[in-house]
Design a protein around this motif. Structure first.
Motif, short mmCIF file in Angstrom:
data_model
loop_
_atom_site.label_atom_id
_atom_site.label_comp_id
_atom_site.label_asym_id
_atom_site.label_seq_id
_atom_site.Cartn_x
_atom_site.Cartn_y
_atom_site.Cartn_z
N PHE A 212 0.82 -1.21 0.00
CA PHE A 212 0.00 0.00 0.00
C PHE A 212 0.86 1.26 0.00
O PHE A 212 0.45 2.29 -0.56
CB PHE A 212 -0.98 -0.02 1.18
N LYS A 213 2.04 1.22 0.60
CA LYS A 213 2.97 2.35 0.47
C LYS A 213 3.42 2.50 -0.97
O LYS A 213 3.55 3.62 -1.50
CB LYS A 213 4.18 2.17 1.40
N PHE A 214 3.67 1.38 -1.63
CA PHE A 214 4.04 1.38 -3.05
C PHE A 214 2.93 2.01 -3.90
O PHE A 214 3.18 2.84 -4.79
CB PHE A 214 4.33 -0.05 -3.49
N LEU A 215 1.68 1.63 -3.63
CA LEU A 215 0.55 2.18 -4.38
C LEU A 215 0.45 3.68 -4.22
O LEU A 215 0.22 4.42 -5.18
CB LEU A 215 -0.76 1.53 -3.93
N ASP A 216 0.60 4.15 -2.99
CA ASP A 216 0.43 5.57 -2.74
C ASP A 216 1.58 6.40 -3.29
O ASP A 216 1.40 7.50 -3.81
CB ASP A 216 0.28 5.83 -1.24
N ALA A 217 2.82 5.88 -3.21
CA ALA A 217 3.99 6.64 -3.67
C ALA A 217 3.97 6.85 -5.17
O ALA A 217 4.36 7.89 -5.68
CB ALA A 217 5.27 5.91 -3.26
N LYS A 218 3.51 5.84 -5.93
CA LYS A 218 3.41 5.93 -7.39
C LYS A 218 4.67 6.47 -8.03
O LYS A 218 4.65 7.45 -8.77
CB LYS A 218 2.21 6.77 -7.79
N GLY A 247 -7.09 -2.88 -10.52
CA GLY A 247 -6.76 -3.22 -11.90
C GLY A 247 -6.60 -2.04 -12.83
O GLY A 247 -5.88 -2.12 -13.83
N LYS A 248 -7.28 -0.93 -12.53
CA LYS A 248 -7.14 0.24 -13.39
C LYS A 248 -5.80 0.94 -13.18
O LYS A 248 -5.36 1.72 -14.01
CB LYS A 248 -8.27 1.23 -13.10
N LEU A 249 -5.18 0.64 -12.06
CA LEU A 249 -3.95 1.32 -11.69
C LEU A 249 -2.70 0.47 -11.98
O LEU A 249 -1.69 0.98 -12.45
CB LEU A 249 -3.99 1.65 -10.20
N VAL A 250 -2.79 -0.83 -11.67
CA VAL A 250 -1.61 -1.69 -11.79
C VAL A 250 -1.95 -2.97 -12.56
O VAL A 250 -3.12 -3.30 -12.79
CB VAL A 250 -1.06 -2.08 -10.40
N PHE A 272 2.90 -0.43 -12.30
CA PHE A 272 1.86 0.52 -12.68
C PHE A 272 1.61 0.44 -14.18
O PHE A 272 2.54 0.27 -14.97
CB PHE A 272 2.26 1.94 -12.30
N ARG A 273 0.34 0.57 -14.53
CA ARG A 273 0.02 0.70 -15.95
C ARG A 273 0.58 2.03 -16.44
O ARG A 273 0.79 2.95 -15.67
CB ARG A 273 -1.50 0.63 -16.16
N GLU A 274 0.83 2.13 -17.71
CA GLU A 274 1.48 3.30 -18.28
C GLU A 274 0.73 4.57 -17.90
O GLU A 274 -0.49 4.67 -18.05
CB GLU A 274 1.56 3.19 -19.80
#
Length: 694
Positions: A212-218, A247-250, A272-274
């Motif tokens: 979740f830290k990975f998701l937020d840092a982007k 799924g829309k994000l990664v 992450f998706r492009e």
């Protein structure tokens, strides 16, 4: 310093010399999260090949400084592209070819930097309640009760500043990945993140925390790896969960990996998706892939910021307007500041390193970024300054010098200083000040502005020789041949003058040939001069009392869509009588076409002062030069932060002073360390401390 008369405090002060050398005055930017752009660690990064870093990543701070500690850099291990040979994907995702990507694993302890941000943005009591709320959430999850059956929310209250809200959202989610935050009418609401709890049922909490830290840092081009998992059905469950929720994000894939024992296993990799990593950036800032942006830390010595940009643009073959920065730094100093250059790759920037060192510049922490920087996109500046030749004021011999110095610092720490624009804003020591050029442009006296621009200094170097020749001859072509290559602005102007003539039209085209940021710089210098004079008049007329008609920045009944003028409140007579507002809340306008003036003697002064310069009907728009100055508001009082100081002998060794010891005049120096808010000038603060013009 144009327009500066009044001072805030009445202490005696002392005398001393600053900027004896550039190393006596070191300025380091503090980014929006309170981190210093320090040179020593930047040099380490440079020595190791400028390891990839997040935009504006910063270096460790000075140990004496109580700003929040920076986060540990995410540990990055280079991982091959998704279609690297030897990997055995289980799904059918199309590979991203030719990309350089990095594995990101967050530290499960984390939170040092996020805690610092929360401390700076939240009251202590609110911060404690937030921590207690987070503990309660974890306690519920660890108990037998289902947290979903007991919905809980915690409100931080209204946070009006959009930038502060963004910082809070990120800091809370980074410190407490098991929480989520939402905004309702400027109010930040904190809730339990049930997705986090569900993931903890599939993987370890350490992995969920990191994920979740990975998701937020982007972070651009970053990846996350779950621990190797030999159970194919379990991997499918994790794939399904991540795809369903994010799924829309990664996107996810499984790869065969080799553990430390040489055993083959399979791990799920998430990327992450492009373009999805740039969620907070407008689409216009991340355009087509040909728009390359490179961020870096610039160290410069004895150079103006715009002069440094001229050197860099000349070496890189781009325009000065392709550079962006958060603010202009002192000339006679060593300064560290963040910059972004467009249309230049990191590799190209590294190539000119040895060349620009000869001009007093170094570049560190070179990395790809997605967008340019904005003026004011920083928390402030940190200063390390040596004052030399310390002595009493000429009319003061009644007290120990050490006592005078201590008294001065305590006074300014308590009372603040008048927030004047400093001398470097106006071209300190030059024969023609920048505000004089700005006034000519506002009056649309284009030829006069050009002549002022090319007015030489008293030295006999090639640049000033060329300027003298131009004023004597109006020979733009001949002057062009005499100027060094790095004088980019001058050459742009001269090329246009050579083509169109040294007349009103030709000079107008000449001004249009230089970047907008440089044209508007002169207008802003004039507006800054007027602001200084208005502030001095305000203090001489009303002192430190907030009076009817004053302007204060209000945080009541406004939202992020409110205009600036909606946030400016005119003090009423009842508010004056009840002392509702303090002097540090008072602002004065920087003149422009969209500001309101104080409704008292200060407002009247503005109109009379502008009329004196022939600007009584000026709309602060110069359409011929595409200049538009709406104006803004600036606090008349500011405070110094994190001040520390100690005395040095002439050989730079610290003096171990006792309580009753005395300092001998001119035999000691003073090392100062402090922080100031954006757009505050250290020379102005020192003027207030020392009670003498510098």
């Amino acid at each position: 310093m144009p327009g500066v008369l009044s001072m805030r405090s009445n202490h005696t002060g002392f005398q001393g010399s600053i900027k004896t050398s550039a190393s006596d005055f070191i300025v380091t930017e503090i980014d929006t999260l309170g981190r210093l752009l320090s040179g020593s660690t930047a040099e380490t990064l440079h020595a190791f090949g400028d390891a990839p870093a997040a935009p504006n990543s910063c270096c460790p701070q000075s140990p004496h400084r109580p700003w929040p500690e920076p986060p540990e850099l995410h540990r990055e291990e280079v991982l091959g592209p998704f279609d690297s040979p030897g990997h055995a994907p289980e799904d059918g995702l199309s590979p991203a070819k030719g990309s350089t990507e990095h594995m990101v694993r967050a530290s499960p302890e984390g939170g040092r930097h996020e805690a610092g941000t929360l401390d700076s943005l939240l009251d202590e009591s609110v911060n404690e309640l937030l921590n207690q709320f987070a503990c309660n959430i974890k306690d519920r999850w660890d108990s037998e009760h289902d947290p979903a059956a007991h919905p809980a929310e915690f409100s931080l209250g209204p946070v009006l500043a959009k930038r502060n809200r963004a910082d809070l959202h990120s800091a809370i989610r980074q410190k407490f990945p098991f929480l989520m935050t939402v905004t309702k009418n400027n109010e930040i609401i904190v809730k339990a993140n049930t997705d986090y709890k569900q993931l903890c049922q599939l993987v370890s909490e350490e992995e969920a925390f990191d994920f979740f830290k990975f998701l937020d840092a982007k972070l651009e081009n970053s990846k996350f790896s779950f621990k190797p998992d030999g159970n194919k059905e379990h991997r499918k469950t994790v794939h399904h969960f991540v795809s369903q929720k994010f799924g829309k994000l990664v996107e996810t894939k499984s790869f065969s990996v080799t553990d430390f024992n040489g055993q083959q296993n399979v791990a799920i990799i998430v990327r992450f998706r492009e373009k999805s990593w740039s969620r907070k950036r407008p689409a216009a800032d991340c355009q087509e892939k040909q728009d390359v942006y490179t961020g870096f830390t610039l160290r410069k010595e004895n150079l103006e910021t715009l002069e440094a940009i001229s050197y860099l643009s000349s070496e890189l073959g781009v325009l000065p307007s392709d550079f962006s920065y958060t603010g202009i730094k002192d000339k006679k100093a060593i300064t560290y500041q963040a910059m972004v250059v467009k249309k230049v790759t990191p590799e190209r920037l590294k190539e000119i390193g040895s060349t620009i060192e000869k001009k007093g510049m170094k570049v560190y922490n070179i990395h790809s970024v997605c967008q340019h920087l904005r003026l004011g996109q920083l928390k402030g500046n940190h200063f390390d300054i040596i004052l030399r030749d310390l002595k009493h004021q000429s009319n003061d011999s009644s007290a120990d010098l050490k006592e005078r110095i201590s008294e001065a610092f305590e006074n300014v720490k308590t009372k603040g200083f008048v927030n004047y624009y400093g001398p470097q804003r106006f071209g300190h020591g030059q024969n023609v000040r920048t505000d004089q050029i700005g006034l000519a442009l506002l009056n649309e006296e284009m030829v006069k502005a050009i002549k002022l621009f090319f007015t030489p200094e008293d030295t006999d170097d090639p640049v000033n020789q060329a300027k003298r020749y131009f004023l004597q001859s109006d020979d733009a072509k001949g002057t062009l041949a005499m100027l060094p290559e790095f004088k980019v602005r001058e050459k742009m102007l001269l090329r246009a003058l050579n083509r169109y003539g040294v007349n009103h039209e030709g000079c107008t085209r000449g001004w249009l040939s230089i970047p907008h940021s440089m044209r508007i710089f002169y207008i802003h210098a004039y507006c800054s001069k007027i602001w200084n004079e208005a502030t001095s008049f305000r203090f001489m007329t009303y002192g430190s009392k907030v009076v009817e008609g004053d302007l204060v920045l209000s945080e009541e009944n406004v939202d992020e869509n409110s205009s600036l003028n909606d946030k400016v409140h005119v003090v009423t007579a009842p508010e004056e009588s009840t002392n509702k507002y303090a002097i540090h809340q008072v602002v004065l306008p920087m003149v422009g076409h969209s500001i309101k003036y104080p409704n008292n003697k200060v407002g009247q002064w503005y109109h009379e002062r502008l009329a004196k310069d022939g600007l009584q009907t000026c709309r602060f728009r110069v359409s011929a030069l595409q200049l538009n100055t709406p104006g803004c508001y600036r606090h008349i009082l500011k405070y110094i932060h994190n001040l520390s100081y100690h005395f040095l002998e002439d050989n730079e060794k610290e003096i171990k002073t006792e309580e009753d010891s005395h300092l001998n005049e001119s035999q000691a120096s003073l090392l100062l360390s402090f922080d100031l808010d954006p757009s505050c000038y250290a020379t102005v603060c020192l003027r207030e401390i020392m009670k003498c013009d510098l």
